[in-house]
Design an enzyme around this catalytic site. Sequence first.
Site, PDB file in Angstrom:
ATOM      1  CB  SER A 116      -1.513   6.787  -2.432  1.00  0.00           C
ATOM      2  OG  SER A 116      -1.000   6.610  -3.734  1.00  0.00           O
ATOM      3  CD  GLU A 117       3.165   9.979  -4.366  1.00  0.00           C
ATOM      4  OE1 GLU A 117       2.919   9.270  -3.369  1.00  0.00           O
ATOM      5  OE2 GLU A 117       4.143   9.787  -5.112  1.00  0.00           O
ATOM      6  CG  ASN A 118      -2.866   8.509  -6.357  1.00  0.00           C
ATOM      7  OD1 ASN A 118      -2.261   8.116  -5.357  1.00  0.00           O
ATOM      8  ND2 ASN A 118      -3.679   7.745  -7.029  1.00  0.00           N
TER       9      ASN A 118
END
Lengths: 211, 235
Positions: A46-48
């Site tokens: 997840s890019e966060n």
Amino acid sequence: MPWDRNQMAARAARELRDGYYVNLGIGIPTLVANNIPDGMEVTLQSENGMLGIGPFPYEDEIDPDLINAGKQTISELPSTSYFSSSDSFAMIRGGHIDLTVLGAMEVAENGDIANWMIPGKMIKGMGGAMDLVAGVKKIIVVMEHVSKNGDPKFIPECTLPLTGKNVVDMIVTDLCVFHRPDHDSPFKLIEMAPGVTAEEVAAKTTARYES
Amino acid sequence: MRKIYPDAGAALEGLLFDGMTICAGGFGLCGIPERLIDAIQASGVKDLTIASNNAGIDNEGLGKLLRSRQVGKMISSYVGENKEFERQYLAKELEVEFCPQGTLAERCRAGGAGIPGFYTKTGVGTIVAEGKEHKEFDGETFILERGIRADLSIVKAWKADESGNLVFRKTARNFNQTMATAGKICVAEVEEIVPTGSLNPDCIHLPSIYAKRIILGAPYDKKIEFRMTREREAA
């Protein structure tokens, strides 16, 4: 019968391989997570700032500090790790992610993708989509074959502002699958949903492709 | 040097001025420096340029500073879910620089590391690349992006020790760790302050050199944008 959303996600999931690290976009791509073949080890990014996304939490496990890139609450796995946004995009831009599955408004026959902006309407921003299409090894687009107005979405040239140029490797629609082995080759129609004919695909596609 | 301040207003004293640039941590409403945002709002400072992945939602997070019309420009990757933002943007009262999320993170990382610019493939062939230097490396095209150096960084962490070492929690780390380095000075708000020596030095996420002023912001009422759950299978 065309594929429904879950069947489209399941078709995209057949491109997963054991040991893959994968980033899933918002919408139908998220459903790919429910279709990982049994016994296959796939790690979701997840890019966060998270590697190893678990399922949605039980009610009593909800943690506001634990969300995915769609800002939905999620859970962690024994293998999970957390890191900063810059480390997260170093993974993405550095070519370490094997596969990403994204939605799109338009895909062009040369592999261009447009999925972030419609001029004249409110612009929400590209988020991480431009980084994903520029950096991930394999890009699969999952989208309806035609727009709500019935217009083809796999077209000769994108009309909307691009997210990336010549980046798409595979397109899964409700009708069929297009694939190309490399970014110099044209797309080829490799599969159709049960009962869908090549004529129907041709009638709803303006992009050139091999059949 | 004592880094612990009694409240957000005291921690920001002498640091705010009209027209300044601020780097703010957070992703959506997760890990946002809400006490510091409240204090910036109370200060009345205006014409701010804010680099932050998102712009909050209506009256939450940076949405508060938009509502009070203190922001002149946002540098962000995604600004959905915010009606007041939309209104000001469409009325051209607010300037927005859309920046791909990874490029934004790297611009702030680079700025904080003294790197004025870097080349990336992200955005090549899109409107993001317009007006930027293009350069070929090993047969591929890259564009030049500039590092971001801000007057002030505001971040939220989980724990600080009294010397200013910070530890973040789960996905609330997000942009905080990077944004903390990009400001000339970083002010951090945390949920817990522990004595120096009680954090494992091998497990510090942000070394003490960055956060110069720290406040205890607890208790936090952490907001959730999309509350998703699954059912337990019947036993």
